[in-house]
Design an enzyme around this catalytic site. Sequence first.
Site, PDB file in Angstrom:
ATOM      1  N   ASN A  60      -5.260  12.578  -0.123  1.00  0.00           N
ATOM      2  CA  ASN A  60      -4.406  11.805   0.795  1.00  0.00           C
ATOM      3  C   ASN A  60      -5.328  11.072   1.770  1.00  0.00           C
ATOM      4  OD1 ASN A  60      -1.693  11.093   1.634  1.00  0.00           O
ATOM      5  ND2 ASN A  60      -2.143  12.194   3.527  1.00  0.00           N
TER       6      ASN A  60
ATOM      7  N   GLN B  59      -2.763   2.893   9.826  1.00  0.00           N
ATOM      8  CA  GLN B  59      -1.435   2.931   9.191  1.00  0.00           C
ATOM      9  C   GLN B  59      -0.451   3.779   9.995  1.00  0.00           C
ATOM     10  OE1 GLN B  59      -4.328   3.379   7.563  1.00  0.00           O
ATOM     11  NE2 GLN B  59      -4.250   2.600   5.469  1.00  0.00           N
TER      12      GLN B  59
ATOM     13  N   ASP C   6      -1.658  10.850  -2.428  1.00  0.00           N
ATOM     14  CA  ASP C   6      -1.951   9.727  -3.314  1.00  0.00           C
ATOM     15  C   ASP C   6      -2.206  10.195  -4.739  1.00  0.00           C
ATOM     16  OD1 ASP C   6      -2.302   7.162  -1.484  1.00  0.00           O
ATOM     17  OD2 ASP C   6      -2.967   8.941  -0.418  1.00  0.00           O
TER      18      ASP C   6
ATOM     19  N   ARG D 157       0.839  -1.197   0.000  1.00  0.00           N
ATOM     20  CA  ARG D 157       0.000   0.000   0.000  1.00  0.00           C
ATOM     21  C   ARG D 157       0.876   1.248   0.000  1.00  0.00           C
ATOM     22  NH1 ARG D 157       1.786   1.657   4.107  1.00  0.00           N
ATOM     23  NH2 ARG D 157       0.740   3.647   3.856  1.00  0.00           N
TER      24      ARG D 157
ATOM     25  N   ALA E 126       1.114   5.159  -2.279  1.00  0.00           N
ATOM     26  CA  ALA E 126       1.153   5.458  -3.715  1.00  0.00           C
ATOM     27  C   ALA E 126       2.437   5.021  -4.443  1.00  0.00           C
ATOM     28  CB  ALA E 126       0.890   6.947  -3.924  1.00  0.00           C
TER      29      ALA E 126
ATOM     30  N   ARG F 199      -7.064  -0.294  -7.354  1.00  0.00           N
ATOM     31  CA  ARG F 199      -7.501   0.770  -6.443  1.00  0.00           C
ATOM     32  C   ARG F 199      -7.525   2.066  -7.261  1.00  0.00           C
ATOM     33  NH1 ARG F 199      -4.331   1.239  -0.980  1.00  0.00           N
ATOM     34  NH2 ARG F 199      -6.246   2.290  -0.326  1.00  0.00           N
TER      35      ARG F 199
HETATM   36  C1  LIG Z   1       2.737   7.789   0.385  1.00  0.00           C
HETATM   37  S1  LIG Z   1       1.090   7.473  -0.052  1.00  0.00           S
HETATM   38  C2  LIG Z   1       0.213   8.717   0.768  1.00  0.00           C
HETATM   39  C3  LIG Z   1      -0.086   8.373   2.205  1.00  0.00           C
HETATM   40  O1  LIG Z   1      -0.161   9.517   2.951  1.00  0.00           O
HETATM   41  C4  LIG Z   1      -1.361   7.624   2.419  1.00  0.00           C
HETATM   42  O2  LIG Z   1      -2.479   8.263   1.967  1.00  0.00           O
HETATM   43  C5  LIG Z   1      -1.206   6.226   2.027  1.00  0.00           C
HETATM   44  O3  LIG Z   1      -0.308   5.562   2.464  1.00  0.00           O
HETATM   45  C6  LIG Z   1      -2.166   5.612   1.140  1.00  0.00           C
HETATM   46  O4  LIG Z   1      -3.091   4.961   1.838  1.00  0.00           O
HETATM   47  P1  LIG Z   1      -3.286   3.392   1.809  1.00  0.00           P
HETATM   48  O5  LIG Z   1      -4.780   3.291   1.803  1.00  0.00           O
HETATM   49  O6  LIG Z   1      -2.630   2.875   3.035  1.00  0.00           O
HETATM   50  O7  LIG Z   1      -2.661   2.884   0.520  1.00  0.00           O
END
Ligand SMILES: CSC[C@@H](O)[C@@H](O)C(=O)COP(=O)(O)O
Length: 387
Positions: free
Chosen positions: A252, A201, A242, A53, A55, A87
Amino acid sequence: MAEECVPVIRYEELPEGPVVVLLDQTRLPAEEAELVCTDVPALVDAICSLAVRGAPVLGIAGGYGVALAAARGFDVADAAEQLAHARPTAVNLAYGARRVEAAYREALGAGRGEAHAAAQALAEARALHREDAEASDRMAEHGSALLAELVPGGGMRVLTHCNTGRLVSGGSGTALAVLKAVHRAGELRRLWVGETRPLLQGARLTAYEAAEEGMAYSVLADGAAGSLFAAGEVDAVVVGADRIAADGSVANKVGTYSLAVLAGHHGVPFVVVAPVTTIDLDTASGSEIEVEQRAVYEVTEGPWARPLGPGAGPGGGPGGGPGLGPALAPVGAHAYNPAFDVTPSALVTAVVTDEGVASPVTPEGIAELCSTSRMRASRSADGMMKS
Ligand SMILES: CSC[C@@H](O)[C@@H](O)C(=O)COP(=O)(O)O
């Protein structure tokens, strides 16, 4: 430190065939278990369940997934399509899948056969992985220099959200890479880690990385952020992204927008850190960004729950049952569970990328970040960003 860690993602050519190996992030921090994907459906499952997970690493996973399909003789166009749509919000996923698909198609078109095209696809995926690692270092450099200006005097207390470290990247990460650089320079007094409900997370992953780094950190419940600002305990907010639209809006992890509003109210800098590959100039504004809606059971049962049967997937029915987790709400409770939110550029002090900084955040500044030769080269393949 990261050198001793289990790699977040790797492509391996085993005697029985190629595989993509992931550090299973659903099992952190309790255990560092690996997940071996031998085909694209397994990788898509891993992406949807957030075993991998964040971006930038989703882009790498998309790229390796297409290379895996090519090497195993699966339909590459179909693999790229499945991966690109696994996704919807993080633009890097489609970017990685389409970029490697384009390399495969170009090699195939040159008429040197499937095996050569598969090798070219893998070379492109490895290049993407390497470039992402290098981008981390440049973001850390630009971001730590910017923070030194924004919070003069050092000893800063920084609030972050979700996870943006080595677990989301081919290198040391995005926002958390910046904060690791500040920490190594002896300038980070405290890292405030928002727990990041519902999948935690922040509490599970950012705290795990902060501990690895020996940072002074505290986890807080998301709802405690307001009182932390009110107490004057936050000098800056630094988060990832993201997808960044052409107008500078930032998608994000859900909860980011609330932090931006709080930061604006309290006069605290709000900084977004992401590689330029997270900027999507084809999306004109934040309102066009598709926000992933996830399963109800994540809210009603929490991150310990596991999908089980129909209705348990994204957009599934009322929770309190299908995920087999502890009940956090009555059986049958409905829930609102967007995975992301969108913060308008007016609330963002700066966007830090591997290609420099946009501050103030304007459409012109965002376009300028994307105008470098590296971006032109990496985006030259036709239709790569749009599926
Ligand atoms: C480095 S990706 C941006 C993050 O701040 C965050 O939104 C993220 O990790 C994405 O969420 P996730 O749903 O865990 O894939």
